[in-house]
Design a protein around this motif. Sequence first.
Motif, PDB file in Angstrom:
ATOM      1  N   GLY A  45       0.243   3.067   9.852  1.00  0.00           N
ATOM      2  CA  GLY A  45       0.295   2.739   8.430  1.00  0.00           C
ATOM      3  C   GLY A  45      -1.032   2.961   7.726  1.00  0.00           C
ATOM      4  O   GLY A  45      -1.070   3.216   6.524  1.00  0.00           O
ATOM      5  N   THR A  46      -2.117   2.860   8.449  1.00  0.00           N
ATOM      6  CA  THR A  46      -3.442   3.131   7.882  1.00  0.00           C
ATOM      7  C   THR A  46      -3.627   4.640   7.820  1.00  0.00           C
ATOM      8  O   THR A  46      -3.540   5.314   8.843  1.00  0.00           O
ATOM      9  CB  THR A  46      -4.532   2.484   8.768  1.00  0.00           C
ATOM     10  N   VAL A  60      -8.795  -1.171   5.460  1.00  0.00           N
ATOM     11  CA  VAL A  60      -8.193  -2.300   6.175  1.00  0.00           C
ATOM     12  C   VAL A  60      -9.022  -3.530   5.824  1.00  0.00           C
ATOM     13  O   VAL A  60     -10.068  -3.415   5.176  1.00  0.00           O
ATOM     14  CB  VAL A  60      -8.199  -2.076   7.711  1.00  0.00           C
ATOM     15  N   ARG A  61      -8.547  -4.672   6.202  1.00  0.00           N
ATOM     16  CA  ARG A  61      -9.338  -5.883   5.955  1.00  0.00           C
ATOM     17  C   ARG A  61      -9.994  -6.318   7.264  1.00  0.00           C
ATOM     18  O   ARG A  61      -9.335  -6.460   8.280  1.00  0.00           O
ATOM     19  CB  ARG A  61      -8.447  -6.989   5.383  1.00  0.00           C
ATOM     20  N   THR A  83      -6.938  -6.702   9.612  1.00  0.00           N
ATOM     21  CA  THR A  83      -5.599  -6.729   9.020  1.00  0.00           C
ATOM     22  C   THR A  83      -5.286  -5.349   8.464  1.00  0.00           C
ATOM     23  O   THR A  83      -6.064  -4.802   7.671  1.00  0.00           O
ATOM     24  CB  THR A  83      -5.508  -7.754   7.873  1.00  0.00           C
ATOM     25  N   THR A  84      -4.168  -4.779   8.884  1.00  0.00           N
ATOM     26  CA  THR A  84      -3.730  -3.491   8.363  1.00  0.00           C
ATOM     27  C   THR A  84      -2.493  -3.713   7.499  1.00  0.00           C
ATOM     28  O   THR A  84      -1.968  -4.822   7.423  1.00  0.00           O
ATOM     29  CB  THR A  84      -3.374  -2.521   9.499  1.00  0.00           C
ATOM     30  N   VAL A  85      -2.011  -2.630   6.912  1.00  0.00           N
ATOM     31  CA  VAL A  85      -0.832  -2.739   6.047  1.00  0.00           C
ATOM     32  C   VAL A  85       0.355  -3.324   6.819  1.00  0.00           C
ATOM     33  O   VAL A  85       1.186  -4.038   6.248  1.00  0.00           O
ATOM     34  CB  VAL A  85      -0.481  -1.372   5.426  1.00  0.00           C
ATOM     35  N   CYS A 113      -1.595   6.993  -0.223  1.00  0.00           N
ATOM     36  CA  CYS A 113      -2.775   6.177  -0.552  1.00  0.00           C
ATOM     37  C   CYS A 113      -2.435   4.691  -0.549  1.00  0.00           C
ATOM     38  O   CYS A 113      -3.322   3.846  -0.573  1.00  0.00           O
ATOM     39  CB  CYS A 113      -3.321   6.563  -1.920  1.00  0.00           C
ATOM     40  N   THR A 114      -1.137   4.374  -0.580  1.00  0.00           N
ATOM     41  CA  THR A 114      -0.661   3.020  -0.853  1.00  0.00           C
ATOM     42  C   THR A 114      -1.215   1.949   0.093  1.00  0.00           C
ATOM     43  O   THR A 114      -1.632   0.881  -0.383  1.00  0.00           O
ATOM     44  CB  THR A 114       0.878   3.007  -0.855  1.00  0.00           C
ATOM     45  N   PRO A 115      -1.237   2.170   1.405  1.00  0.00           N
ATOM     46  CA  PRO A 115      -1.757   1.114   2.279  1.00  0.00           C
ATOM     47  C   PRO A 115      -3.165   0.677   1.896  1.00  0.00           C
ATOM     48  O   PRO A 115      -3.484  -0.524   1.955  1.00  0.00           O
ATOM     49  CB  PRO A 115      -1.735   1.769   3.664  1.00  0.00           C
TER      50      PRO A 115
END
Lengths: 178, 809
Positions: A45-46, A60-61, A83-85, A113-115
């Motif tokens: 997802g990233t 990512v966080r 934390t990823t999408v 680009c959304t994630p």
Amino acid sequence: MTDTQIPTEQRLDIRLSVNGVPHTTTVTPRRLLSDCLRHDLGLTGTHVGCEHGVCGACTVRIDGKPMRACLMFAVSAQGHEITTVEGLAEPDGTMHPVQQAFRECHGLQCGFCTPGFLTVVSAFLEENPTPTEEEAREAVSGNLCRCTGYQNIVKSVLRAAEITEERKGCAHAEGDAR
Amino acid sequence: MTTKMFGAPVQRTEDLRLLVGNGRYLDDLGEGSYEAAFVRSPHARARITGIDVTGALDVDGLIAIYTYEDLTGRVAEPLPLLIPHPALTHGRTAYPLAKEFVNHVGEAVVMVVATDRYLAEDACERITVEYEALPPVVGIENAHRADRLVHDDVPGNCAAHLVQEVGDAPAAIAAAPNRLELKLDIERSACMPMEGRGVYARWDAADESLRVYTSTQTSTGVRAAVAAKLDLPLDRVECVTPDVGGGFGVKIVHPWPEEILIPWAARLLDHEVKWTEDRREHFISAAHERGQLQTVRVGFDDDGRLLGLDVEILHDNGAYTPYGIIVPIITSTQLLGPYKPGAYRVDFRSLYTNTVIVTPYRGAGRPQGVFAMERAMDAIADHLGKDRTEVRAVNFIQPDEMPYDHGLLFQDGRPLIYDSGDFPGSLDALKKLVGWDEFEAYRARARAEGRRVGIGVACYVEGTGVGPYEGGHVQVETTGKVVVATGLTSQGQGHQTVFAQIVADELGVPIEDVTVTTGDTRRFPYAVGTFASRAAVMSGNAIALAARNVKAKALRIAGEALEADPRDLEIVDGQVRVKGSPGASVALGTVAVLSNPLRYAFDEASKAATQLTGKADFSKPPVAEDDEPGLEGRDYYSPPTATFANGMHAVIVETDPDTAEIRILRYCVVHDCGHLINPMIVEGQVHGGVAQGVGGALYERMEYDEHGQLVNASFMDFLMPYASEVPKIEIDHLETPSPLNPLGIKGAGEAGVIPAAAVFASAIEDAEGFPITRMPIQPSELFHLRKRFAAGEIPALRRGADHAAGTHR
């Protein structure tokens, strides 16, 4: 014929905590966090849009803070909570308010680009739960999107703040009912 | 009750996947595959004198290294020239890997395959290619001067020279009471989808078949090209398009060298191989667009009515012409916009330079054409001292003149005939939306505050939905679920949603029950591709027709089951029922069961269709002679000509008197693409187009130095707009339906970007009081223009004295 020696690459066993789940994997020191998440842990997802930290698709966080995963080595992410999408939604599958808002407001088109936007906005709203339109625009101004012209992304940020508030209201109401 | 889906702002089904990280883009596939990397030319023009790979041979994980000498069969031939044209007398295409010469920085020379991308790049670094550097041709003027040639056998660097004429434009201009000549210049930009190109190929040795996944705008095109190049029967090659992270034109080009080389290597190595383009590769190895020099001569009467228009275009096509001369053809035909040009002559030369190839980027030559025409309209208005919208209005084709035949040939080789449109209506709507008539009062107030503002307007017509055709397949499964397939691909346009909306309405089923697949040759092998704002028009109508076939069959079968006349039946919420008597009904899934007589039962539904349990009429065969089993339908839509959408944009800008910074105060769009299937998605398309237009007008340019090096080949240096650069976009819609297709729709994908360069030039010149002839324009250029204007090197607009007097220094 090149006279440079080809060194044997060191391989390191690392432990990463991603979306609350511990992972162990083996990487070379130069392995980017983005590649490790995507190709070693299967969390695709990233996304990777530029690999030089400009587009923000790979955001990512790390311990809650938005970071470019393409500018970090996987080894340096040890000991931090990532934390990823994939980790934004509730365990029961309920979308994060930001995800729900992007759907309602058509805040994405190709979705590549959304994630990066979702991770950035989720962190932003924790800091500023009631942003103005200007603040919302500013908050997403470090991420590139080539499809939407950002109109509906800004709307989505504002809508996500509303949804967060609405959900709190519901939670309170449920609490009162008990 | 089934609610009408067509026209509703239905939320997208694809979002459920994309928002939670479950999209599947090219690089998300193929774990465990080998990965490829390329050694690319660092020179714009050079002869390859030697390639030494020995330094790379000991790299851990190296699988193979290929140079041109290793290529076999048709892979060793030049890539196809996709769109031949009689005027393209000197078309040239590249080899998949350079053979002796390289013609632009970034051209692939060596392909390395290794167990992962890091190692493949390690190997690339250790390969030494020796070049004899040759002086390159960079810039349109240099190409035209032709002191040096890109290809030795192409005189004048001229790939194509095409003249189209209606009437005698030079004579009409010479005889006109008023004449003007403009020299215009528009620079290169590029699509820059957030996901670059990528290819992943799986060879099945036992089956002797190939499956190619590619981030493309045409899976059927890639499939055919790969089969031809690898000398495989078409039925041994399938091409699947996964989620695509944006296209905007660049991914319609096919086959890219990598789309041939990766499948070729996968077969040779009998192992999966993948290549994912990185951002620098995308800048220097994919494609750009826009670069043109234009000379516009107009003759007009005292009302501003065009009497003759003569346009000469020098078009930069880069090093090769795999996509033919589509871009300059579109420029030269779509330049006419909503206007009657009087006599018209357009002459273009498509020129080689030692730079990345030029192929369609959203708008595809139209932004340049609109720039030429709209700069001319503004110049005429200024010359006559008239309102810019008045001059446009006197030249409009009127609604009662539709269909309007320009007497030219369009990009599809068919007549340029506008099918419909209400240009005066559009202009009125735009003037109202932006407050055109109130602007002078606003300008006066702004001036009193020491602020410099300007307003611009630009109009365009866009030929959308070009043929030859698209198809659709609709099938009702025995569960009642509906699966739909069309061959063209998706890059974020929401096809899975809008095509499901169409089917839900046509068939009378809940939209949740409809699943759409695009761009998978296993599901639908006949298609052209997604470009030219054609997907909704072409596949939308094909799918609607296919759904109608399915509905007719469902009513026929249900009529037999319900012992009712099919004409008395309707389908509501997936139930076929007798109109006015909802009790008598049969589920569509059951109709699907009945449509397919079976010998074997494998579940409850199929049991009902088996030969020995069902009721049978022994006088007839189980499947009638003119029938087929299954509740499915297939149909195609192939229009005689394109359908023409139109729009008009206005922008209000403020230019900083000191820093020349250009700030957008308002951006207004009136857009007419016929009936809207999903207004939310159409507006999203317009938003995205406008943002790319803002980028192309104010920020983006490909900065080549004289050596042919692209010096801004990164997102650090090529400035694409962020949210901070794109203004709020105000949109109003007209809905003039197309008479050409069953749904009355027109394309919308490219619209937003088309008039942007023109509308900004119009507004900035209005603010500054001197002509703007070159785009994009950044503050530094505007600053220098002001200096030249102050020095008397640039003439003032006639109205300039009114507008900007006293503020220029």
